[in-house]
Write a protein that holds these residues in place. Structure first.
Motif, mmCIF file in Angstrom:
data_model
loop_
_atom_site.group_PDB
_atom_site.id
_atom_site.type_symbol
_atom_site.label_atom_id
_atom_site.label_comp_id
_atom_site.label_asym_id
_atom_site.label_seq_id
_atom_site.Cartn_x
_atom_site.Cartn_y
_atom_site.Cartn_z
ATOM 1 N N ILE A 1 0.861 -1.178 0.000
ATOM 2 C CA ILE A 1 0.000 0.000 0.000
ATOM 3 C C ILE A 1 0.898 1.229 0.000
ATOM 4 C CG2 ILE A 1 -1.982 -1.090 1.136
ATOM 5 C CD1 ILE A 1 -1.006 0.079 3.767
ATOM 6 N N HIS A 2 0.425 2.295 -0.621
ATOM 7 C CA HIS A 2 1.227 3.508 -0.762
ATOM 8 C C HIS A 2 1.074 4.369 0.489
ATOM 9 C CE1 HIS A 2 1.946 2.372 -4.900
ATOM 10 N NE2 HIS A 2 0.649 2.219 -5.071
ATOM 11 N N LEU A 3 1.847 4.035 1.513
ATOM 12 C CA LEU A 3 1.777 4.739 2.788
ATOM 13 C C LEU A 3 3.171 5.218 3.170
ATOM 14 C CD1 LEU A 3 -0.139 3.638 5.961
ATOM 15 C CD2 LEU A 3 2.269 4.252 6.125
ATOM 16 N N THR A 4 3.258 6.448 3.642
ATOM 17 C CA THR A 4 4.531 7.025 4.060
ATOM 18 C C THR A 4 4.502 7.299 5.555
ATOM 19 O OG1 THR A 4 4.785 8.098 1.904
ATOM 20 C CG2 THR A 4 6.161 8.916 3.714
ATOM 21 N N ILE A 5 5.532 6.837 6.255
ATOM 22 C CA ILE A 5 5.625 7.101 7.689
ATOM 23 C C ILE A 5 5.639 8.614 7.922
ATOM 24 C CG2 ILE A 5 7.012 6.793 9.767
ATOM 25 C CD1 ILE A 5 5.755 4.241 8.648
ATOM 26 N N GLY A 6 4.801 9.069 8.836
ATOM 27 C CA GLY A 6 4.735 10.493 9.137
ATOM 28 C C GLY A 6 3.558 11.198 8.486
ATOM 29 N N GLU A 7 2.884 10.533 7.543
ATOM 30 C CA GLU A 7 1.741 11.181 6.900
ATOM 31 C C GLU A 7 0.508 11.104 7.799
ATOM 32 O OE1 GLU A 7 -0.702 8.757 3.765
ATOM 33 O OE2 GLU A 7 1.416 8.311 3.393
ATOM 34 N N ASP A 8 -0.409 12.030 7.600
ATOM 35 C CA ASP A 8 -1.616 12.098 8.418
ATOM 36 C C ASP A 8 -2.551 10.927 8.128
ATOM 37 O OD1 ASP A 8 -0.710 14.449 9.510
ATOM 38 O OD2 ASP A 8 -1.905 15.740 8.192
ATOM 39 N N VAL A 9 -3.267 10.516 9.153
ATOM 40 C CA VAL A 9 -4.275 9.467 9.001
ATOM 41 C C VAL A 9 -5.460 10.026 8.223
ATOM 42 C CG1 VAL A 9 -5.945 8.054 10.258
ATOM 43 C CG2 VAL A 9 -3.588 8.235 11.088
ATOM 44 N N HIS A 10 -5.878 9.309 7.195
ATOM 45 C CA HIS A 10 -7.026 9.749 6.396
ATOM 46 C C HIS A 10 -8.291 9.662 7.251
ATOM 47 C CE1 HIS A 10 -10.078 9.866 3.256
ATOM 48 N NE2 HIS A 10 -9.140 10.268 2.403
ATOM 49 N N PRO A 11 -9.131 10.703 7.257
ATOM 50 C CA PRO A 11 -10.321 10.716 8.128
ATOM 51 C C PRO A 11 -11.326 9.604 7.849
ATOM 52 C CG PRO A 11 -10.353 12.546 6.561
ATOM 53 C CD PRO A 11 -8.989 11.958 6.502
ATOM 54 N N GLN A 12 -11.280 9.009 6.652
ATOM 55 C CA GLN A 12 -12.215 7.938 6.314
ATOM 56 C C GLN A 12 -11.595 6.545 6.464
ATOM 57 O OE1 GLN A 12 -15.391 8.741 5.745
ATOM 58 N NE2 GLN A 12 -14.740 10.863 6.052
ATOM 59 N N SER A 13 -10.393 6.479 6.994
ATOM 60 C CA SER A 13 -9.690 5.201 7.088
ATOM 61 C C SER A 13 -10.100 4.413 8.329
ATOM 62 C CB SER A 13 -8.178 5.439 7.119
ATOM 63 O OG SER A 13 -7.819 6.100 8.325
ATOM 64 N N VAL A 14 -9.734 3.143 8.338
ATOM 65 C CA VAL A 14 -9.971 2.290 9.504
ATOM 66 C C VAL A 14 -9.199 2.830 10.705
ATOM 67 C CG1 VAL A 14 -9.547 -0.010 10.481
ATOM 68 C CG2 VAL A 14 -10.501 0.212 8.179
ATOM 69 N N ALA A 15 -7.983 3.310 10.472
ATOM 70 C CA ALA A 15 -7.168 3.863 11.560
ATOM 71 C C ALA A 15 -7.886 5.019 12.250
ATOM 72 C CB ALA A 15 -5.818 4.325 11.018
ATOM 73 N N ALA A 16 -8.474 5.911 11.462
ATOM 74 C CA ALA A 16 -9.187 7.059 12.025
ATOM 75 C C ALA A 16 -10.369 6.598 12.873
ATOM 76 C CB ALA A 16 -9.661 7.978 10.903
ATOM 77 N N HIS A 17 -11.085 5.588 12.388
ATOM 78 C CA HIS A 17 -12.243 5.075 13.125
ATOM 79 C C HIS A 17 -11.809 4.463 14.460
ATOM 80 C CE1 HIS A 17 -16.264 3.366 13.664
ATOM 81 N NE2 HIS A 17 -15.650 2.270 14.091
ATOM 82 N N VAL A 18 -10.729 3.687 14.433
ATOM 83 C CA VAL A 18 -10.247 3.049 15.661
ATOM 84 C C VAL A 18 -9.763 4.093 16.664
ATOM 85 C CG1 VAL A 18 -8.489 1.513 16.633
ATOM 86 C CG2 VAL A 18 -9.661 0.879 14.523
ATOM 87 N N LEU A 19 -9.017 5.082 16.187
ATOM 88 C CA LEU A 19 -8.523 6.136 17.075
ATOM 89 C C LEU A 19 -9.674 6.943 17.677
ATOM 90 C CD1 LEU A 19 -5.487 7.429 14.978
ATOM 91 C CD2 LEU A 19 -5.371 6.243 17.184
ATOM 92 N N ARG A 20 -10.727 7.108 16.905
ATOM 93 C CA ARG A 20 -11.862 7.914 17.359
ATOM 94 C C ARG A 20 -12.761 7.147 18.325
ATOM 95 N NH1 ARG A 20 -13.356 9.085 12.779
ATOM 96 N NH2 ARG A 20 -15.034 7.578 12.450
ATOM 97 N N THR A 21 -13.028 5.874 18.029
ATOM 98 C CA THR A 21 -13.996 5.102 18.815
ATOM 99 C C THR A 21 -13.356 4.186 19.847
ATOM 100 O OG1 THR A 21 -14.031 3.243 17.251
ATOM 101 C CG2 THR A 21 -15.536 5.091 16.824
#
Length: 222
Positions: free
Chosen positions: A47-67
């Motif tokens: 997957i095209h992911l760079t360390i240090g980039e912001d978590v996309h608001p619609q991503s699974v990561a954002a959902h887990v961090l939020r809930t």
């Protein structure tokens, strides 16, 4: 890399090492904290992911961090440039809420195995199906899997890894070599080095490895 980042990476590597025993070899492991991706152990499924980039608001990561709840979803290519299936888990790093993601190919289909109601084991020259509730504990020893009923030891062809996925909730893993029937526990004590020891009603004592202490405490609520 700062000292704090080094500590994070060391702790994440510990999580990743444990996960690698259970997840497909082609899975990618990603960790996010403070809405930033801080770790990515890539695999065949890139997957095209760079360390240090912001978590996309619609991503699974954002959902887990939020809930702060486990979640999974089939995602399209809009976030990382390729479709993927993602499992997200809430974890804690240095007392900070974080999200750990297991990224798999979009073709991955999660399945929930039906819990076992019996295990067929070999005793001497006979194969005998044993009801699950009669089993006190299961052991991986010298590349074989054994389960115990009273004084009898039965050998099974099912690995400990497979059993952990298919056993009902009354069974709990306490060590890379042991799964126990919670109903068989007499008490839990500490040894002279303060490590947890599970004492079964039969009198057998089994160690709880450090990797499973938190899980054991959570399940048994102590």
């Amino acid at each position: 890399m700062t000292t704090l980042q080094t500590v994070h990476v060391q702790e994440i590597e510990h999580w990743a090492k444990l996960l690698r025993e259970w997840i497909p070899k082609d899975a990618t492991i990603v960790v996010a904290i403070d809405n930033i991706y801080i770790y990515c152990q890539a695999s065949v499924h890139h997957i095209h992911l760079t360390i240090g980039e912001d978590v996309h608001p619609q991503s699974v990561a954002a959902h887990v961090l939020r809930t702060r709840q486990k979640t999974d979803a089939l995602m399209d290519e809009s976030i990382f440039g390729t479709p993927y299936y993602c499992l997200g888990y809430p974890i804690t790093l240095q007392n900070q809420p974080a999200a750990l993601m297991v990224v798999l190919a979009a073709t991955f289909v999660p399945t929930t195995p039906k819990p076992l109601s019996f295990i067929t084991g070999k005793l001497k020259d006979d194969w005998i199906p044993i009801p699950i509730e009669q089993i006190t504990y299961i052991e991986s020893l010298q590349k074989h899997t054994w389960f115990y009923v009273g004084q009898d030891a039965y050998k099974t062809t099912i690995t400990l890894k497979e059993l952990q996925l298919r056993l009902p909730e009354q069974f709990m893993r306490i060590h890379r070599s042991y799964i126990i029937n919670i109903a068989s526990i007499a008490r839990i004590k500490r040894d002279f080095t303060s490590n947890l020891i599970v004492v079964l009603k039969s009198g057998i004592e089994l160690p709880v490895s450090q990797s499973y202490v938190a899980q054991v405490r959570k399940i048994l609520e102590f």
